[in-house]
Motif scaffolding. Structure first.
Motif, mmCIF file in Angstrom:
data_model
loop_
_atom_site.group_PDB
_atom_site.id
_atom_site.type_symbol
_atom_site.label_atom_id
_atom_site.label_comp_id
_atom_site.label_asym_id
_atom_site.label_seq_id
_atom_site.Cartn_x
_atom_site.Cartn_y
_atom_site.Cartn_z
ATOM 1 N N UNK A 117 0.847 -1.176 0.000
ATOM 2 C CA UNK A 117 0.000 0.000 0.000
ATOM 3 C C UNK A 117 0.895 1.243 0.000
ATOM 4 N N UNK A 118 0.575 2.179 -0.889
ATOM 5 C CA UNK A 118 1.375 3.399 -0.980
ATOM 6 C C UNK A 118 1.073 4.315 0.209
ATOM 7 N N UNK A 119 1.934 5.283 0.375
ATOM 8 C CA UNK A 119 1.740 6.236 1.479
ATOM 9 C C UNK A 119 0.435 7.010 1.291
ATOM 10 N N UNK A 120 0.121 7.378 0.047
ATOM 11 C CA UNK A 120 -1.139 8.082 -0.212
ATOM 12 C C UNK A 120 -2.327 7.194 0.145
ATOM 13 N N UNK A 121 -2.254 5.912 -0.216
ATOM 14 C CA UNK A 121 -3.339 4.985 0.120
ATOM 15 C C UNK A 121 -3.534 4.898 1.633
#
Length: 113
Positions: free
Chosen positions: A1-5
């Motif tokens: 999972x990306x930081x934005x997610x």
């Protein structure tokens, strides 16, 4: 999972907990994306509900410039309403959540399509 997610998941939790709504995840993702790198900056990612200058910035840069609304007295009332529901004393009022709630309040979700 990306930081934005990860941040979007946090924003969604705030919308559920503070506003009692199930968030529109597509719109929330688009609002977060629209904020760009500001969501990663500790100061820029938050809105101070007690700073009149900050609230004017939300009104001018988001409601008027981004959403295309007219400055008619309702704008600051809407901002204050969202801030009150979020909790004035809550130090972690995320800009993405406030922008999301304002876009929904004014029925301007289509700006993000």
């Amino acid at each position: 999972m990306s930081r934005r997610d990860e941040l979007v998941v946090k924003y969604a939790a705030d919308i559920k907990d503070k506003f009692g709504e199930a968030p529109d995840m597509d719109l929330l993702n688009k609002v977060a994306l629209g904020l760009g790198p500001a969501i990663y900056n500790a100061d820029a990612s938050k809105v101070s509900g007690s700073d009149e200058k900050e609230l004017e910035t939300v009104k001018n840069n988001f409601l008027i410039k981004k959403l295309g609304l007219s400055d008619n007295g309702e704008l600051m009332d809407a901002i204050n309403s969202v801030i009150d529901k979020y909790g004035r004393s809550d130090k972690n009022k995320h800009r993405a959540v406030i922008y999301y709630m304002l876009a929904k309040h004014f029925g301007k979700e289509s700006i993000y399509n």
